[in-house]
Design a protein around this motif. Structure first.
Motif, mmCIF file in Angstrom:
data_model
loop_
_atom_site.group_PDB
_atom_site.id
_atom_site.type_symbol
_atom_site.label_atom_id
_atom_site.label_comp_id
_atom_site.label_asym_id
_atom_site.label_seq_id
_atom_site.Cartn_x
_atom_site.Cartn_y
_atom_site.Cartn_z
ATOM 1 N N ARG A 72 0.817 -1.210 0.000
ATOM 2 C CA ARG A 72 0.000 0.000 0.000
ATOM 3 C C ARG A 72 0.852 1.262 0.000
ATOM 4 N NH1 ARG A 72 -3.203 2.316 5.100
ATOM 5 N NH2 ARG A 72 -1.001 2.710 5.601
ATOM 6 N N ASP A 73 1.819 1.330 0.900
ATOM 7 C CA ASP A 73 2.561 2.568 1.100
ATOM 8 C C ASP A 73 3.419 2.933 -0.103
ATOM 9 O OD1 ASP A 73 1.391 2.504 3.579
ATOM 10 O OD2 ASP A 73 3.216 1.955 4.666
ATOM 11 N N ARG A 74 3.780 1.962 -0.910
ATOM 12 C CA ARG A 74 4.579 2.237 -2.098
ATOM 13 C C ARG A 74 3.744 2.292 -3.370
ATOM 14 N NH1 ARG A 74 6.766 0.938 1.939
ATOM 15 N NH2 ARG A 74 8.863 1.655 2.522
ATOM 16 N N GLY A 75 2.442 2.231 -3.227
ATOM 17 C CA GLY A 75 1.556 2.407 -4.370
ATOM 18 C C GLY A 75 1.683 1.336 -5.423
ATOM 19 N N ILE A 76 2.025 0.103 -5.000
ATOM 20 C CA ILE A 76 2.109 -1.000 -5.958
ATOM 21 C C ILE A 76 0.692 -1.370 -6.391
ATOM 22 C CG2 ILE A 76 2.796 -3.410 -6.266
ATOM 23 C CD1 ILE A 76 4.998 -2.812 -4.117
ATOM 24 N N ALA A 77 0.414 -1.247 -7.659
ATOM 25 C CA ALA A 77 -0.950 -1.415 -8.152
ATOM 26 C C ALA A 77 -1.415 -2.859 -8.069
ATOM 27 C CB ALA A 77 -1.060 -0.913 -9.591
ATOM 28 N N LEU A 78 -2.672 -3.024 -7.688
ATOM 29 C CA LEU A 78 -3.330 -4.323 -7.670
ATOM 30 C C LEU A 78 -4.242 -4.408 -8.889
ATOM 31 C CD1 LEU A 78 -4.424 -4.413 -3.901
ATOM 32 C CD2 LEU A 78 -2.273 -5.245 -4.904
ATOM 33 N N GLU A 79 -4.008 -5.384 -9.746
ATOM 34 C CA GLU A 79 -4.830 -5.563 -10.951
ATOM 35 C C GLU A 79 -5.998 -6.496 -10.602
ATOM 36 O OE1 GLU A 79 -0.763 -5.497 -13.698
ATOM 37 O OE2 GLU A 79 -1.992 -7.299 -13.549
ATOM 38 N N ILE A 80 -6.991 -5.952 -9.947
ATOM 39 C CA ILE A 80 -8.078 -6.783 -9.430
ATOM 40 C C ILE A 80 -9.143 -6.998 -10.501
ATOM 41 C CG2 ILE A 80 -9.939 -6.882 -7.723
ATOM 42 C CD1 ILE A 80 -8.087 -5.595 -5.734
ATOM 43 N N CYS A 81 -9.622 -8.240 -10.573
ATOM 44 C CA CYS A 81 -10.621 -8.644 -11.568
ATOM 45 C C CYS A 81 -11.808 -9.233 -10.811
ATOM 46 C CB CYS A 81 -10.028 -9.666 -12.523
ATOM 47 S SG CYS A 81 -8.442 -9.163 -13.251
ATOM 48 N N PRO A 82 -12.796 -8.423 -10.432
ATOM 49 C CA PRO A 82 -13.841 -8.869 -9.500
ATOM 50 C C PRO A 82 -14.573 -10.142 -9.902
ATOM 51 C CG PRO A 82 -13.908 -6.489 -9.753
ATOM 52 C CD PRO A 82 -12.935 -6.985 -10.768
ATOM 53 N N SER A 83 -15.119 -10.183 -11.104
ATOM 54 C CA SER A 83 -15.904 -11.354 -11.509
ATOM 55 C C SER A 83 -15.041 -12.603 -11.609
ATOM 56 C CB SER A 83 -16.600 -11.085 -12.844
ATOM 57 O OG SER A 83 -17.575 -10.068 -12.714
ATOM 58 N N SER A 84 -13.856 -12.457 -12.184
ATOM 59 C CA SER A 84 -12.946 -13.593 -12.308
ATOM 60 C C SER A 84 -12.536 -14.108 -10.934
ATOM 61 C CB SER A 84 -11.716 -13.178 -13.111
ATOM 62 O OG SER A 84 -10.741 -14.190 -13.107
ATOM 63 N N ASN A 85 -12.241 -13.202 -10.006
ATOM 64 C CA ASN A 85 -11.848 -13.619 -8.660
ATOM 65 C C ASN A 85 -12.919 -14.463 -8.001
ATOM 66 O OD1 ASN A 85 -10.265 -10.408 -7.903
ATOM 67 N ND2 ASN A 85 -9.468 -12.179 -9.000
#
Length: 374
Positions: free
Chosen positions: A268-281
Motif C-alpha cells: 500500500r505505502d509504495r503504491g504497488i498497483a493491484l490488478e483486481i478482476c472482480p468477476s474472475s476472482n
C-alpha cells in the motif's frame, strides 16, 4: 453467480462511454465465440458447440467452478485456434475493436507466445502477428486508443529467460512489459529469478500474477524475485490485513479497526498497483477466504484503506464481462459513484507501463472527460 452483465443499475451517466484503462486483459481469454467457431473449422479443432450463443455459455459455465485449475482448462479451445499468423492477427484485431467498444483508451494485452507455436510460427513471428492485428485495429478505429503487449511466460514451463529476451527484443515494436501466468500455486516467481534480474538490468517493467490462487508467499516472491511493479490480481494481500469490529457508544453499528501487516503495508505505502478482476476472482475462488458472493470481495476493503486498486476483466469470454460491466457491478454492490470510478481509472493510468509524459497525458485525457459530466 450473478454476473456484471446481468446488472443494470440506474446511474445518471453512460458507463460504457467513460474512458477506461485496462491493465489485466488476456488475449486468449477474450475471443468472440463466432470467431472461435470459424477458426476451429479451418484448423479442424473440435469444440463443445458450434452455436455462438451456446459456446459462450459453455465457456462461462465451465469457468464458473471456483477452481483456477479448471478455469484455465477452458483455454485449450481458444489457444488451439490461435496457432497461425492469420488466427493471431484476427484475434488481436477483434480484441482491440472490442476494447474500443468498451470505452478503453489505454489497454495492455497479455498473452504467452510460447503457447502459439504448434503450426510452425517462431516466437518473434507470433509477436509480430499480434502486433499487426493491434495496429490494424487502432488505425481503423479512428479512436484515441493506445495498446501495448505484455509478453507472458508460463510459470510451469522453463522458458522464462527466452521469453524475457523476446519481450526486450520487441520493446520498441509493441511490447511494454513482461508477466508470468498459469497455475500459480506451487510455482513461485523465484523459478524465474534470473529472467527477472535480466529484465531489471534491461530496465524493462514487470507485472506478476500473484495473490490469486496462492497467498502472501507468492506476493512476496513477486515483489522480491519478480521485482514486480504491479501485482496481477493481488487480491490475497488482504490476508495480511486484520479487521477488528467494535460496537459504537450507541450500540448501533460495528466499527472496523484495520491493521496492516508488514507486506500489506509495503504494497500500500509504495503504491504497488493491484490488478483486481472482480468477476474472475469470484469464479476462480480467489476470494473464497472471505466468501462466495461479490459483496464479500475484499476489493472495497483494499480501496477504502488506500491501496492502488485497479479494475480489470481478466478474461472477457470466460467471465462474460466487459470493463463497463465490472464498473456497473461495483456501483451496484458497493454504491460507488463517479468519483470512485475516476479514482480507480486514474490508479490504472498512473500504473500503466508508459513513459511519464504519456501517463500524464492519459491522466489529463481521463480527467477532462469526467469533468464534462459534472
Amino acid at each position: 453467480m450473478t454476473t456484471a452483465a446481468e446488472i443494470a443499475p440506474d446511474v445518471p451517466f453512460d458507463i460504457r462511454n467513460l474512458p477506461k484503462v485496462s491493465l489485466h486483459d488476456h488475449l486468449d481469454g477474450g475471443l468472440r465465440p463466432a470467431t472461435i467457431i470459424d477458426l476451429a473449422a479451418k484448423v479442424g479443432h473440435t469444440l463443445p458447440s458450434t452455436d455462438p450463443v451456446a459456446l459462450a455459455e459453455w465457456f462461462r459455465e465451465s469457468a464458473d467452478s471456483g477452481s483456477l485449475v479448471r478455469y484455465l482448462e477452458t483455454f485449450d479451445h481458444t489457444i488451439a485456434v490461435m496457432q497461425t499468423r492469420e488466427g493471431l492477427q484476427r484475434v488481436a484485431r477483434e480484441f482491440v475493436e472490442d476494447l474500443v467498444a468498451d470505452g478503453v483508451v489505454y489497454g495492455e494485452v497479455r498473452w504467452a507466445p510460447e503457447q502459439h507455436l504448434s503450426q510452425g510460427l517462431s516466437l518473434d513471428e507470433a509477436v509480430e502477428a499480434v502486433q499487426a492485428g493491434i495496429e490494424e485495429a487502432v488505425e481503423a478505429s479512428g479512436y484515441r486508443i493506445q495498446i501495448g503487449q505484455l509478453i507472458t511466460a508460463m510459470r510451469h514451463a522453463d522458458r522464462g529467460q527466452e521469453i524475457a529476451e523476446l519481450a526486450v527484443r520487441h520493446r520498441d515494436r509493441g511490447a511494454v512489459g513482461f508477466d508470468i501466468a498459469g497455475a500459480e500455486d506451487g510455482f513461485l516467481p523465484s523459478r524465474f529469478a534470473e529472467a527477472f534480474r535480466y529484465l531489471a538490468e534491461q530496465n524493462f517493467p514487470t507485472t506478476v500474477h500473484a495473490g490469486e490462487a496462492a497467498g502472501l508467499e507468492s506476493i512476496q516472491s513477486a515483489l522480491v524475485d519478480g521485482r514486480a511493479l504491479r501485482l496481477g490480481h493481488g487480491v490475497r494481500i488482504a490476508e495480511d490485513i486484520d479487521v477488528e469490529f467494535t460496537t459504537d457508544e450507541a450500540n448501533e453499528a460495528d466499527l472496523g479497526m484495520v491493521t496492516l501487516g508488514p507486506l500489506a503495508a509495503w504494497v500500500r505505502d509504495r503504491g504497488i498497483a493491484l490488478e483486481i478482476c472482480p468477476s474472475s476472482n469470484l469464479q476462480t475462488g480467489a476470494i473464497s477466504a472471505w466468501g462466495e458472493e461479490i459483496d464479500q470481495h475484499p476489493i472495497d476493503l483494499l480501496y477504502q484503506t488506500g491501496f492502488r486498486v485497479t479494475v480489470n476483466t481478466d478474461n472477457r469470454l470466460m467471465s462474460s464481462v466487459t470493463l463497463s460491466d465490472e464498473f456497473e457491478l461495483l456501483i451496484d454492490t458497493f454504491d460507488y459513484d463517479l468519483d470512485d470510478l475516476l479514482e480507480l481509472t486514474l490508479n490504472a493510468a498512473e500504473a500503466a507501463f508508459l513513459p511519464l509524459e504519456q501517463r500524464e497525458a492519459l491522466v489529463e485525457q481521463i480527467t477532462e472527460a469526467y469533468s464534462e459530466l459534472r
